[in-house]
Design a protein around this motif. Structure first.
Motif, mmCIF file in Angstrom:
data_model
loop_
_atom_site.group_PDB
_atom_site.id
_atom_site.type_symbol
_atom_site.label_atom_id
_atom_site.label_comp_id
_atom_site.label_asym_id
_atom_site.label_seq_id
_atom_site.Cartn_x
_atom_site.Cartn_y
_atom_site.Cartn_z
ATOM 1 N N GLN A 1 0.845 -1.169 0.000
ATOM 2 C CA GLN A 1 0.000 0.000 0.000
ATOM 3 C C GLN A 1 0.889 1.230 0.000
ATOM 4 O O GLN A 1 1.759 1.369 0.850
ATOM 5 C CB GLN A 1 -0.896 0.016 1.251
ATOM 6 N N LYS A 2 0.691 2.142 -0.933
ATOM 7 C CA LYS A 2 1.519 3.340 -1.021
ATOM 8 C C LYS A 2 1.166 4.315 0.095
ATOM 9 O O LYS A 2 0.003 4.478 0.454
ATOM 10 C CB LYS A 2 1.312 4.033 -2.375
ATOM 11 N N THR A 3 2.169 4.953 0.690
ATOM 12 C CA THR A 3 1.961 6.018 1.660
ATOM 13 C C THR A 3 2.401 7.317 1.034
ATOM 14 O O THR A 3 3.125 7.331 0.046
ATOM 15 C CB THR A 3 2.781 5.756 2.947
ATOM 16 N N PRO A 4 2.000 8.464 1.600
ATOM 17 C CA PRO A 4 2.297 9.746 0.965
ATOM 18 C C PRO A 4 3.777 10.119 0.948
ATOM 19 O O PRO A 4 4.145 11.117 0.351
ATOM 20 C CB PRO A 4 1.503 10.745 1.832
ATOM 21 N N VAL A 5 4.650 9.387 1.640
ATOM 22 C CA VAL A 5 6.070 9.739 1.630
ATOM 23 C C VAL A 5 6.880 8.598 1.033
ATOM 24 O O VAL A 5 7.950 8.246 1.507
ATOM 25 C CB VAL A 5 6.569 10.079 3.053
ATOM 26 N N ASN A 6 6.393 8.030 -0.034
ATOM 27 C CA ASN A 6 7.102 7.003 -0.780
ATOM 28 C C ASN A 6 7.424 5.765 0.067
ATOM 29 O O ASN A 6 8.447 5.124 -0.112
ATOM 30 C CB ASN A 6 8.395 7.575 -1.374
ATOM 31 N N GLY A 7 6.562 5.460 1.009
ATOM 32 C CA GLY A 7 6.716 4.249 1.790
ATOM 33 C C GLY A 7 5.801 3.155 1.273
ATOM 34 O O GLY A 7 4.845 3.409 0.531
ATOM 35 N N VAL A 8 6.111 1.937 1.652
ATOM 36 C CA VAL A 8 5.245 0.818 1.321
ATOM 37 C C VAL A 8 4.939 0.068 2.606
ATOM 38 O O VAL A 8 5.740 0.044 3.542
ATOM 39 C CB VAL A 8 5.900 -0.139 0.293
ATOM 40 N N VAL A 9 3.749 -0.537 2.659
ATOM 41 C CA VAL A 9 3.317 -1.282 3.838
ATOM 42 C C VAL A 9 3.040 -2.710 3.406
ATOM 43 O O VAL A 9 2.238 -2.950 2.495
ATOM 44 C CB VAL A 9 2.048 -0.659 4.457
ATOM 45 N N VAL A 10 3.741 -3.645 4.026
ATOM 46 C CA VAL A 10 3.597 -5.052 3.669
ATOM 47 C C VAL A 10 3.430 -5.876 4.933
ATOM 48 O O VAL A 10 3.870 -5.475 6.013
ATOM 49 C CB VAL A 10 4.820 -5.570 2.881
ATOM 50 N N PRO A 11 2.778 -7.037 4.839
ATOM 51 C CA PRO A 11 2.676 -7.905 6.008
ATOM 52 C C PRO A 11 4.060 -8.335 6.490
ATOM 53 O O PRO A 11 4.975 -8.534 5.693
ATOM 54 C CB PRO A 11 1.863 -9.101 5.500
#
Length: 369
Positions: free
Chosen positions: A5-15
């Protein structure tokens, strides 16, 4: 990664998948982090990695392991590795996107300077130093919503059954009615002994014990059940004498002037009580936050938009849950409302404690600060 999932500061969220990140953690530093992340089963608290890709778009430049109790309004950073400021910024952005109230950060590898630079304030350490090696000595918090929240002392219950006594002691220490140096295990067990229905504390007995311990503190019991409670799991022979003790507590309440309100304490009433400077000991089920339906006392003492801030004297260490989770814990109003229906009867129990009053003052007079 289709699940990112993209975040507003070029981060990604993964399990978070244990056992697959050793190489990443070794490359980003902090070898001890790998052991901490993998030796505890955090699956009950929805572990996720919030990562920041490097300039090449392939490798990660930073990553943070985040968890949270279910049905709450916060995220907790266990550790951030690599480019720590970037990782923490990505977590905060992720929390804002989810409209959460708060981000916490355990102090395993976070320095006070790094935390302050990222907008986090230090949490006061527990009154009794934790003997649990799975709990950090320090923690930090960053609020993402406005509200009036002052920080009570944190004290973790030392038994499985003294949550009611501990929440009352925390409330009184927070109100200035109990010196913090007097808040210890002896105080915990002494108040529990006065309030217990063996071994738990039911609402009337707890309210009576609080009023006896602090006669200047106004106390009201809220209980929408006119028969003994928290006894269904006992055999009939074990229920009878405990039920008798609860009836005696009701008699004591009438004698010393502790009113028993037969209506459940609504979320609106909880917020109003907190707004008046009162504190609310609330009986909840742990099914929502921890996954098992056990009655448990927490202290409601602050509010932010959409959530009530509680103190929970118990943490599930085997799930990676620590005092940092349990302290200054925001719970959304609908979640707290659901949690407050306890046991098979779905009854509601609470004890409200007003500000300590001057000797001889009426309830309409302001208490000394």
């Amino acid at each position: 990664m289709s699940s990112q999932q993209k975040t507003p500061v070029n981060g990604v969220v993964v399990p978070f998948e244990p056992g697959t990140l050793s190489t990443l953690l070794r490359r980003l530093g902090h070898h001890e982090v790998a052991e901490r992340w993998h030796t505890v089963d955090r699956s009950a608290h929805a572990p996720r990695l919030v990562a920041v890709p490097g300039d090449d778009g392939q490798d990660w430049a930073a990553a943070a392991l985040v968890t949270a109790r279910r049905h709450t309004a916060y995220l907790k950073i266990v550790d951030a590795v690599g480019d720590v400021p970037a990782a923490v910024a990505a977590v905060v952005a992720h929390a804002r996107r989810r409209k959460l109230a708060q981000v916490k950060w355990e102090g395993w590898t976070a320095s006070p300077e790094d935390a302050a630079a990222a907008g986090f304030a230090p949490l006061r350490p527990p009154l009794a130093p934790t003997e649990d090696a799975a709990a950090p000595a320090a923690g930090y918090v960053r609020w993402l919503r406005d509200g009036v929240v002052t920080e009570p002392p944190y004290y973790g219950q030392t038994t499985h059954f003294t949550c009611g006594a501990v929440t009352a002691l925390v409330a009184q220490a927070h109100a200035g009615a109990l010196p913090r140096e007097a808040f210890d295990r002896r105080a915990e067990l002494t108040l529990w002994r006065e309030a217990t229905n063996f071994p738990v504390c039911e609402p009337v007995g707890l309210g009576v014990a609080v009023r006896r311990a602090w006669p200047s503190s106004p106390v009201t019991v809220h209980l929408d059940m006119d028969r003994p409670v928290l006894l269904d799991h006992y055999a009939e022979s074990e229920r009878e004498w405990r039920a008798h003790l609860q009836r005696l507590s009701r008699t004591d309440a009438g004698r010393i002037g502790v009113p028993i309100d037969p209506r459940p304490l609504s979320l609106t009433a909880i917020r109003s009580a907190i707004g008046r400077g009162e504190q609310v000991l609330l009986l909840v089920s742990l099914a929502g936050m921890q996954g098992f339906d056990v009655p448990h006392w927490v202290l409601c003492h602050g509010t932010v938009p959409g959530a009530v801030v509680i103190e929970d004297p118990w943490a599930a260490a085997t799930a990676g849950d620590t005092w940092v989770d349990a302290h200054l814990l925001p719970v959304p109003d609908p979640s707290l409302d659901t949690m407050s229906a306890v046991s098979g009867d779905r009854f509601h129990g609470a004890v409200t404690i007003g500000r300590p009053q001057r000797h001889g003052a009426s309830s309409s007079e302001p208490a000394d600060e």
